[in-house]
Write a protein that holds these residues in place. Structure first.
Motif, mmCIF file in Angstrom:
data_model
loop_
_atom_site.group_PDB
_atom_site.id
_atom_site.type_symbol
_atom_site.label_atom_id
_atom_site.label_comp_id
_atom_site.label_asym_id
_atom_site.label_seq_id
_atom_site.Cartn_x
_atom_site.Cartn_y
_atom_site.Cartn_z
ATOM 1 N N GLU A 267 0.036 30.866 31.545
ATOM 2 C CA GLU A 267 -0.465 32.246 31.635
ATOM 3 C C GLU A 267 -0.477 32.909 30.263
ATOM 4 O O GLU A 267 -1.423 33.608 29.903
ATOM 5 C CB GLU A 267 0.398 33.046 32.613
ATOM 6 C CG GLU A 267 0.216 32.613 34.072
ATOM 7 C CD GLU A 267 1.287 33.192 34.980
ATOM 8 O OE1 GLU A 267 2.174 33.918 34.461
ATOM 9 O OE2 GLU A 267 1.257 32.898 36.195
ATOM 10 N N LEU A 268 0.581 32.690 29.481
ATOM 11 C CA LEU A 268 0.630 33.248 28.128
ATOM 12 C C LEU A 268 -0.485 32.657 27.271
ATOM 13 O O LEU A 268 -1.145 33.377 26.509
ATOM 14 C CB LEU A 268 1.991 32.965 27.493
ATOM 15 C CG LEU A 268 2.166 33.410 26.038
ATOM 16 C CD1 LEU A 268 1.932 34.914 25.893
ATOM 17 C CD2 LEU A 268 3.555 33.026 25.518
ATOM 18 N N ASP B 144 1.919 31.130 18.832
ATOM 19 C CA ASP B 144 2.194 32.570 18.748
ATOM 20 C C ASP B 144 3.304 32.873 17.747
ATOM 21 O O ASP B 144 3.784 33.996 17.664
ATOM 22 C CB ASP B 144 2.572 33.122 20.126
ATOM 23 C CG ASP B 144 3.766 32.401 20.743
ATOM 24 O OD1 ASP B 144 4.071 31.265 20.313
ATOM 25 O OD2 ASP B 144 4.399 32.967 21.653
ATOM 26 N N ARG B 145 3.696 31.848 16.963
ATOM 27 C CA ARG B 145 4.738 32.018 15.953
ATOM 28 C C ARG B 145 4.243 31.485 14.607
ATOM 29 O O ARG B 145 4.779 30.517 14.072
ATOM 30 C CB ARG B 145 6.023 31.264 16.368
ATOM 31 C CG ARG B 145 6.715 31.809 17.606
ATOM 32 C CD ARG B 145 7.396 33.143 17.314
ATOM 33 N NE ARG B 145 8.242 33.563 18.424
ATOM 34 C CZ ARG B 145 7.811 34.249 19.464
ATOM 35 N NH1 ARG B 145 6.536 34.565 19.559
ATOM 36 N NH2 ARG B 145 8.642 34.601 20.429
ATOM 37 N N PRO B 146 3.206 32.115 14.036
ATOM 38 C CA PRO B 146 2.705 31.645 12.739
ATOM 39 C C PRO B 146 3.802 31.712 11.683
ATOM 40 O O PRO B 146 4.586 32.658 11.650
ATOM 41 C CB PRO B 146 1.571 32.618 12.408
ATOM 42 C CG PRO B 146 1.204 33.258 13.709
ATOM 43 C CD PRO B 146 2.464 33.299 14.510
ATOM 44 N N TYR B 147 3.830 30.675 10.837
ATOM 45 C CA TYR B 147 4.817 30.647 9.762
ATOM 46 C C TYR B 147 4.162 30.148 8.489
ATOM 47 O O TYR B 147 3.455 29.150 8.517
ATOM 48 C CB TYR B 147 5.995 29.740 10.149
ATOM 49 C CG TYR B 147 7.083 29.741 9.107
ATOM 50 C CD1 TYR B 147 8.078 30.711 9.123
ATOM 51 C CD2 TYR B 147 7.101 28.780 8.101
ATOM 52 C CE1 TYR B 147 9.072 30.722 8.155
ATOM 53 C CE2 TYR B 147 8.086 28.800 7.127
ATOM 54 C CZ TYR B 147 9.072 29.758 7.158
ATOM 55 O OH TYR B 147 10.044 29.774 6.197
ATOM 56 N N ALA C 145 -9.723 26.045 13.694
ATOM 57 C CA ALA C 145 -8.808 25.912 14.829
ATOM 58 C C ALA C 145 -7.369 25.885 14.359
ATOM 59 O O ALA C 145 -7.055 25.446 13.246
ATOM 60 C CB ALA C 145 -9.118 24.645 15.623
ATOM 61 N N LEU C 146 -6.480 26.378 15.237
ATOM 62 C CA LEU C 146 -5.038 26.301 15.062
ATOM 63 C C LEU C 146 -4.519 25.297 16.092
ATOM 64 O O LEU C 146 -4.948 25.311 17.247
ATOM 65 C CB LEU C 146 -4.378 27.661 15.287
ATOM 66 C CG LEU C 146 -5.025 28.872 14.585
ATOM 67 C CD1 LEU C 146 -4.282 30.148 14.962
ATOM 68 C CD2 LEU C 146 -5.052 28.669 13.076
ATOM 69 N N VAL C 147 -3.581 24.446 15.674
ATOM 70 C CA VAL C 147 -3.118 23.352 16.537
ATOM 71 C C VAL C 147 -1.602 23.259 16.497
ATOM 72 O O VAL C 147 -0.983 23.423 15.436
ATOM 73 C CB VAL C 147 -3.719 22.000 16.074
ATOM 74 C CG1 VAL C 147 -3.174 20.851 16.920
ATOM 75 C CG2 VAL C 147 -5.231 22.024 16.136
ATOM 76 N N SER C 148 -0.998 22.981 17.646
ATOM 77 C CA SER C 148 0.440 22.722 17.708
ATOM 78 C C SER C 148 0.751 21.889 18.938
ATOM 79 O O SER C 148 0.050 21.972 19.951
ATOM 80 C CB SER C 148 1.237 24.028 17.759
ATOM 81 O OG SER C 148 2.626 23.767 17.874
ATOM 82 N N GLU C 149 1.812 21.091 18.844
ATOM 83 C CA GLU C 149 2.309 20.402 20.034
ATOM 84 C C GLU C 149 3.557 21.080 20.585
ATOM 85 O O GLU C 149 4.103 20.655 21.597
ATOM 86 C CB GLU C 149 2.610 18.934 19.724
ATOM 87 C CG GLU C 149 3.732 18.700 18.740
ATOM 88 C CD GLU C 149 4.067 17.222 18.565
ATOM 89 O OE1 GLU C 149 4.095 16.488 19.571
ATOM 90 O OE2 GLU C 149 4.311 16.797 17.421
ATOM 91 N N MET C 150 4.018 22.138 19.905
ATOM 92 C CA MET C 150 5.251 22.811 20.307
ATOM 93 C C MET C 150 4.960 23.903 21.338
ATOM 94 O O MET C 150 3.851 24.423 21.414
ATOM 95 C CB MET C 150 5.937 23.404 19.085
ATOM 96 C CG MET C 150 6.236 22.382 17.994
ATOM 97 S SD MET C 150 7.238 20.992 18.591
ATOM 98 C CE MET C 150 8.839 21.779 18.746
ATOM 99 N N PRO C 151 5.976 24.286 22.123
ATOM 100 C CA PRO C 151 5.772 25.307 23.155
ATOM 101 C C PRO C 151 5.443 26.672 22.562
ATOM 102 O O PRO C 151 5.904 27.007 21.465
ATOM 103 C CB PRO C 151 7.117 25.349 23.895
ATOM 104 C CG PRO C 151 7.824 24.095 23.521
ATOM 105 C CD PRO C 151 7.349 23.735 22.152
ATOM 106 N N LEU C 152 4.679 27.446 23.285
ATOM 107 C CA LEU C 152 4.487 28.841 22.915
ATOM 108 C C LEU C 152 5.846 29.533 22.933
ATOM 109 O O LEU C 152 6.673 29.278 23.813
ATOM 110 C CB LEU C 152 3.520 29.515 23.877
ATOM 111 C CG LEU C 152 2.061 29.044 23.790
ATOM 112 C CD1 LEU C 152 1.243 29.637 24.926
ATOM 113 C CD2 LEU C 152 1.452 29.403 22.447
ATOM 114 N N GLY C 153 6.072 30.405 21.951
ATOM 115 C CA GLY C 153 7.361 31.073 21.853
ATOM 116 C C GLY C 153 8.371 30.320 21.008
ATOM 117 O O GLY C 153 9.467 30.825 20.753
#
Length: 390
Positions: free
Chosen positions: A74-75, A179-182, A199-207
Motif C-alpha cells: 500500500e505504501l 523512501d529513504r534516499p541517502y 529510475a530508482l531501484v532497491s531490493e530493501m524494504p520501504l522504510g
C-alpha cells in the motif's frame, strides 16, 4: 524444447513473494531454493518453521505477516513504487543473469530504461573538482552515445555521474528503501532522475534506513545492472573497489580512470589498472569495449514500458519430494556438514566430497542451517559458519 513465455505474477503471488523475501534469514539464494523445492512462495512459507527447527535455531524465525506485506504494498502504491519480480518482462535483463538475483526489486520511475544497455560509474565521495568535472563529461558522452548510466546516488563521483546523464537516462540504486534516499541532500536529484525518465531501484524494504553493511548489497546491484563498471578517484580502501570486485565476479568489464601516482585519492583506481582494468580517458575507451557485447539496438528512454509479465511458472516439483529427501538424511548428516565448515568460506563442492553426501542432501542441510541463522553464503558457491552458530 519448449519455449515457455513469462507470465505476470498475480497479486496473491506477489504478496507471498514479498512475505517470503522479507522473512528473517531468507535471501535471494535461499528464496530460490525454497521456491524450487516447494513450488510456490505460499508452500515455502508454511515450511519455514520446520526447516528452521531442523537447522538448530534457538528461537522461532520471524516470518513476515500478511498485514506487514500488505502495508508495504500500500505504501509503495502511494509513493508510485512498483515491485517487479525476477522473470517478469520489466525486470532488468542483465541483473537477472547474475547469481541469485533479487527475487523482487522496488522501482520508481520508468522500467523502460532497463531495456537499454547500461554502464556503471562509481567513485569517491570526497571527489576533487577535476574528478567531478571529468565524471560529468564522461557520463554525458556515454549517455549521448545511447548508454544508461548506473550509480549509487552517493556524494561526489556518483552525484556527478547522475548529473551528467540526467537527460539521457540514469539509474540510481539505493542501499535502503526507496523512501529513504541517502544522503538526504540528494533527495532533489532522485526526484529529478524520475522526472527525466530514469529510475530508482532497491531490493530493501520501504522504510529501511541504510546501514554500512547494506552498501555492498547495493554495489552488487549496481554492477549487475551494467555491462561494465568505471571507477573514478577511488582510494585504496574504498567501497568502489568492492563494486569493482563484484563486477569482476559477475563477468562484467572493469574500467578505471587513472590519477596521479602521488594522489592517495586515486590509489585504488591506479591499483585496478595495475591488475588489468581497462584505462579510461575518454568515452570512446568504454564504447569500444562495450559495444561488441550489445546484441540489440538501443531504444530511446521514451519507449513506453512493455506489459509487465511474470516469471516462468515455478517448478512442478511435488512438495512430497522434499520430504523424501529429508527422510533420506541421517541424524548425523547435519553434524558431518557442520564439521566441514569454518569461519573461512568453503566451496560447496568440497563439502560434498568431504561428507560423501549427495549434492541435494548437502544443499538441503545448508538451507536449514541458513534459515536458522548459522551459516553465511558467499559468491563463488561458498559458505561459512557464523560465529554465533559455533
Amino acid at each position: 524444447m519448449t519455449d515457455r513465455q513469462p507470465r505476470r505474477l498475480s497479486d496473491r503471488q506477489r504478496l507471498a513473494w514479498l512475505r517470503l523475501i522479507r522473512s528473517d534469514n531468507v535471501g535471494p539464494s535461499s528464496f530460490r531454493q525454497l521456491i524450487s523445492r516447494f513450488g510456490s512462495a505460499d508452500a515455502a512459507l508454511d515450511a519455514l518453521p520446520g526447516l528452521t527447527r531442523r537447522g538448530g535455531a534457538t528461537k522461532p524465525l520471524k516470518i513476515a505477516s500478511v498485514s506487514e506485506a500488505e502495508r508495504e504494498l500500500e505504501l509503495a502504491e502511494r509513493l508510485g513504487v512498483r515491485f517487479i519480480a525476477v522473470g517478469e518482462s520489466d525486470y532488468p535483463v542483465l541483473l537477472q543473469q547474475v547469481d541469485n538475483p533479487p527475487p523482487l526489486i522496488a522501482v520508481k520511475g520508468s522500467p523502460a530504461i532497463f531495456q537499454r544497455p547500461g554502464v556503471a560509474i562509481v567513485g569517491g565521495r570526497a571527489a576533487t573538482a577535476n574528478g567531478m568535472r571529468f565524471t560529468r563529461s564522461l557520463a554525458y558522452d556515454l549517455g549521448s552515445a545511447g548508454l544508461t548510466i548506473v550509480s549509487g546516488l552517493a556524494r561526489g563521483i556518483d552525484t556527478a555521474a547522475h548529473g551528467g546523464s540526467i537527460k539521457t537516462g540514469t539509474i540510481a540504486v539505493f542501499a535502503g528503501g526507496l523512501d529513504r534516499p541517502y544522503p538526504p541532500q540528494n533527495v532533489a536529484l532522485a526526484d529529478d532522475i524520475v522526472a527525466q525518465g530514469g529510475a530508482l531501484v532497491s531490493e530493501m524494504p520501504l522504510g529501511w534506513s541504510p546501514r554500512a553493511i547494506d552498501f555492498p548489497r547495493r554495489n552488487r546491484l549496481i554492477a549487475g545492472l551494467a555491462y561494465g563498471l568505471i571507477v573514478v578517484e577511488a582510494a585504496q580502501r574504498s567501497g568502489s573497489l568492492i563494486s569493482a570486485r563484484l563486477a569482476g565476479e559477475q563477468g562484467r568489464l572493469v574500467f578505471a580512470v587513472p590519477g596521479s601516482p602521488i594522489d592517495k585519492q586515486s590509489a585504488g583506481s591506479n591499483g585496478l589498472l595495475k591488475d588489468g582494468a581497462t584505462m579510461v580517458t575518454e568515452a570512446d575507451d568504454v564504447l569500444r569495449a562495450i559495444t561488441p557485447l550489445i546484441d540489440q539496438p538501443m531504444p530511446p528512454i521514451s519507449t513506453p514500458p512493455r506489459r509487465n509479465t511474470p516469471p516462468p511458472a515455478a517448478t512442478d516439483e511435488d512438495p512430497a519430494l522434499f520430504e523424501s529427501e529429508r527422510d533420506g538424511l541421517q541424524d548425523d548428516d547435519q553434524s558431518r556438514v557442520l564439521e566441514s565448515l569454518s569461519s573461512v568460506p568453503t566451496d560447496i563442492d568440497e563439502i560434498v566430497r568431504h561428507t560423501q553426501l549427495s549434492t541435494a542432501q548437502v544443499q538441503l542441510v545448508l538451507l536449514e542451517l541458513q534459515l536458522a541463522g548459522r551459516i553465511e553464503r558467499h559468491s563463488g558457491n561458498a559458505v561459512s559458519l557464523l560465529e554465533a552458530g559455533v
